[in-house]
Design an enzyme around this catalytic site. Sequence first.
Site, PDB file in Angstrom:
ATOM      1  N   ASP A   1      29.663  41.795  30.924  1.00  0.00           N
ATOM      2  CA  ASP A   1      30.324  40.582  30.454  1.00  0.00           C
ATOM      3  C   ASP A   1      29.974  39.355  31.276  1.00  0.00           C
ATOM      4  O   ASP A   1      30.310  38.234  30.892  1.00  0.00           O
ATOM      5  CB  ASP A   1      31.854  40.777  30.471  1.00  0.00           C
ATOM      6  CG  ASP A   1      32.284  41.804  29.438  1.00  0.00           C
ATOM      7  OD1 ASP A   1      31.738  41.760  28.331  1.00  0.00           O
ATOM      8  OD2 ASP A   1      33.148  42.632  29.745  1.00  0.00           O
TER       9      ASP A   1
ATOM     10  N   HIS B   1      33.413  47.680  37.761  1.00  0.00           N
ATOM     11  CA  HIS B   1      33.369  48.582  36.613  1.00  0.00           C
ATOM     12  C   HIS B   1      33.895  49.947  37.046  1.00  0.00           C
ATOM     13  O   HIS B   1      33.646  50.378  38.168  1.00  0.00           O
ATOM     14  CB  HIS B   1      31.923  48.721  36.108  1.00  0.00           C
ATOM     15  CG  HIS B   1      31.848  49.275  34.728  1.00  0.00           C
ATOM     16  ND1 HIS B   1      31.901  50.623  34.472  1.00  0.00           N
ATOM     17  CD2 HIS B   1      31.765  48.656  33.524  1.00  0.00           C
ATOM     18  CE1 HIS B   1      31.843  50.806  33.174  1.00  0.00           C
ATOM     19  NE2 HIS B   1      31.773  49.634  32.568  1.00  0.00           N
TER      20      HIS B   1
HETATM   21  N1  CMC Z   1      37.688  41.200  41.503  1.00  0.00           N
HETATM   22  C1  CMC Z   1      38.318  41.524  42.647  1.00  0.00           C
HETATM   23  N2  CMC Z   1      38.632  42.787  43.027  1.00  0.00           N
HETATM   24  C2  CMC Z   1      38.284  43.769  42.182  1.00  0.00           C
HETATM   25  C3  CMC Z   1      37.621  43.511  40.959  1.00  0.00           C
HETATM   26  C4  CMC Z   1      37.322  42.176  40.625  1.00  0.00           C
HETATM   27  N3  CMC Z   1      36.703  41.871  39.490  1.00  0.00           N
HETATM   28  N4  CMC Z   1      37.403  44.664  40.317  1.00  0.00           N
HETATM   29  C5  CMC Z   1      37.910  45.625  41.089  1.00  0.00           C
HETATM   30  N5  CMC Z   1      38.445  45.091  42.246  1.00  0.00           N
HETATM   31  C6  CMC Z   1      39.030  45.833  43.352  1.00  0.00           C
HETATM   32  C7  CMC Z   1      40.409  46.337  42.985  1.00  0.00           C
HETATM   33  O1  CMC Z   1      41.417  45.435  43.370  1.00  0.00           O
HETATM   34  C8  CMC Z   1      40.481  47.641  43.747  1.00  0.00           C
HETATM   35  O2  CMC Z   1      40.783  47.359  45.089  1.00  0.00           O
HETATM   36  P1  CMC Z   1      41.614  48.450  45.970  1.00  0.00           P
HETATM   37  O3  CMC Z   1      40.782  49.678  46.001  1.00  0.00           O
HETATM   38  O4  CMC Z   1      41.765  47.788  47.305  1.00  0.00           O
HETATM   39  O5  CMC Z   1      42.916  48.646  45.261  1.00  0.00           O
HETATM   40  C9  CMC Z   1      39.040  48.149  43.735  1.00  0.00           C
HETATM   41  O6  CMC Z   1      38.225  46.986  43.565  1.00  0.00           O
HETATM   42  C10 CMC Z   1      38.760  49.112  42.595  1.00  0.00           C
HETATM   43  O7  CMC Z   1      39.166  48.480  41.422  1.00  0.00           O
HETATM   44  P2  CMC Z   1      40.013  49.169  40.285  1.00  0.00           P
HETATM   45  O8  CMC Z   1      40.770  48.141  39.536  1.00  0.00           O
HETATM   46  O9  CMC Z   1      40.782  50.329  40.874  1.00  0.00           O
HETATM   47  O10 CMC Z   1      38.849  49.740  39.420  1.00  0.00           O
HETATM   48  P3  CMC Z   1      38.999  50.183  37.958  1.00  0.00           P
HETATM   49  O11 CMC Z   1      37.932  51.149  37.744  1.00  0.00           O
HETATM   50  O12 CMC Z   1      40.396  50.617  37.673  1.00  0.00           O
HETATM   51  O13 CMC Z   1      38.778  48.823  37.143  1.00  0.00           O
HETATM   52  C11 CMC Z   1      37.753  47.020  36.037  1.00  0.00           C
HETATM   53  C12 CMC Z   1      37.571  48.433  36.596  1.00  0.00           C
HETATM   54  C13 CMC Z   1      36.546  46.655  35.190  1.00  0.00           C
HETATM   55  C14 CMC Z   1      39.015  46.985  35.141  1.00  0.00           C
HETATM   56  C15 CMC Z   1      37.907  46.023  37.222  1.00  0.00           C
HETATM   57  O14 CMC Z   1      36.739  46.052  38.023  1.00  0.00           O
HETATM   58  C16 CMC Z   1      38.204  44.599  36.763  1.00  0.00           C
HETATM   59  O15 CMC Z   1      39.366  44.267  36.532  1.00  0.00           O
HETATM   60  N6  CMC Z   1      37.159  43.736  36.591  1.00  0.00           N
HETATM   61  C17 CMC Z   1      37.350  42.407  36.047  1.00  0.00           C
HETATM   62  C18 CMC Z   1      37.431  42.485  34.525  1.00  0.00           C
HETATM   63  C19 CMC Z   1      36.097  42.789  33.889  1.00  0.00           C
HETATM   64  O16 CMC Z   1      35.075  42.206  34.225  1.00  0.00           O
HETATM   65  N7  CMC Z   1      36.106  43.704  32.896  1.00  0.00           N
HETATM   66  C20 CMC Z   1      34.907  44.074  32.127  1.00  0.00           C
HETATM   67  C21 CMC Z   1      34.479  45.485  32.408  1.00  0.00           C
HETATM   68  S1  CMC Z   1      32.830  45.900  31.809  1.00  0.00           S
HETATM   69  C22 CMC Z   1      32.832  45.809  30.108  1.00  0.00           C
HETATM   70  C23 CMC Z   1      33.995  46.451  29.442  1.00  0.00           C
HETATM   71  O17 CMC Z   1      34.452  47.535  29.778  1.00  0.00           O
HETATM   72  O18 CMC Z   1      34.465  45.878  28.482  1.00  0.00           O
END
Ligand code: CMC
Length: 429
Positions: A363, A306
């Site tokens: 989720d 998140h």
């Molecule tokens: N699986 C594997 N690696 C992950 C995941 C994941 N689910 N989430 C984040 N990472 C890694 C990402 O690759 C990054 O690594 P690095 O720092 O080496 O580049 C690090 O963790 C930080 O992630 P980010 O993508 O920079 O973080 P963000 O704040 O931009 O993204 C997120 C947040 C929710 C989009 C992401 O965690 C994700 O894609 N999760 C899976 C989708 C998901 O469950 N979404 C629902 C979110 S909660 C309810 C809502 O908002 O609707």
Amino acid sequence: MSDTATLKIGNDTYTLPTIVGTEGERAIDVKPLRRESGHITLDPGFLNTGSCRSEITFIDGERGVLRYRGYPIEQLAEQSSFLEVAYLLTQGALPSPSALTEWEQRITRHTLVHEDMKRMYEAFPPNAHPMAILSAAVSALSTFYQDEVDPLDPDQVQINTIRLLAKVPTIAAFSLKRSQGHRYTYPDNGLSYAGRLLKMMFGYGTEPYELDEDQESALDKLLILHADHEQNCSTTTVRIVGSSKANLYASISSGISALWGPLHGGANQAVIEMLETIQNDSDGIDKYVRLARDKSSGFRLMGFGHRVYKSYDPRAKILKGAADKILAGLGQKDPLLDVARRLEEVALEDSYFREKNLYPNVDFYSGIIYRAMGIPVNMFTVMFALGRLPGWIAHWREGNEQGLPIGRPRQIYTGSGERPYVPVGQREE
Ligand code: CMC
């Protein structure tokens, strides 16, 4: 603590005001920066950018805290109702007993949609995704009230708030019926908000519908848990669209589209699809944790991570506990719940997930509960939208009440410098 920040660019020093929120969060006000220094701040994805001041929802992502207007989510989920939470979010305070009764009655009176709306559904292919229908139908709803959608008229804003809260469940349930080729079930105004929604989704009109009270209260709780989450992607979309003085229906419709993406609300559908894949793969959970660690795989554990929470999402904590109870209450056992629990255990022990503070989000467990209720997977994100509706409305109203300027970020241009136009006949193949 200093109440200004000092920025040095080359030999020049700039003093910028700082702002402190009620819970101690700190910001630097960069508004004067471009005028004074010629620099903008660059922050793609708004990782470190506040877009507004807001009194609606507080999140402490490090401590896993979520409060709507100061009230902890745990207490609201346990003791309140979705319609009361909708009042709290959109009207600013908990209602008195009589105000709550009047609010519930007003919303209940507006649950029908214009009969012509039904013709719109027929234009969609039978397998149309209900999120596409929901977004289109909410935008279309504005056309039935187009002479009373002035965002600056408080009475019009209030009636449209009521209409949306009342009619969006009807629109959502009709989209499900349409996708199944079934006759629409009209709202039963003798039922609660959640009970009515269940009957519209699962009642046939050919026989009496028996409302399951456990499902009704579980659904109400789910709606409460989704009701707001401050400046997430869809809420920011609603606020930005609203900042152009677009009407409430158009703004909410754009929020629904933003929510649809698998990185946002669409993750609840993606989680179930992922759990099914894992369940059907004899290689087991470790393979998927390995894939999630490997950036080149393009695979992420859906329902994990998140932007704001760097500890356990408090909503996921409530839902994890609720999933077992609800399944037991419904007399069901879902093998996907076991897969989810094991996946969580393995991921939380894994160094990659620990280092990056990736925990289950809202989720991760919500889909298992929707599934137990018999809600089809492609309706999961619609259920999220129904919950998030009061939050979107509250933020749209707050943005308009604050008279915020139109949302219009700047950019750093990295394209070509000026060059003369070459007529097509003179260009090389
Ligand atoms: N699986 C594997 N690696 C992950 C995941 C994941 N689910 N989430 C984040 N990472 C890694 C990402 O690759 C990054 O690594 P690095 O720092 O080496 O580049 C690090 O963790 C930080 O992630 P980010 O993508 O920079 O973080 P963000 O704040 O931009 O993204 C997120 C947040 C929710 C989009 C992401 O965690 C994700 O894609 N999760 C899976 C989708 C998901 O469950 N979404 C629902 C979110 S909660 C309810 C809502 O908002 O609707």
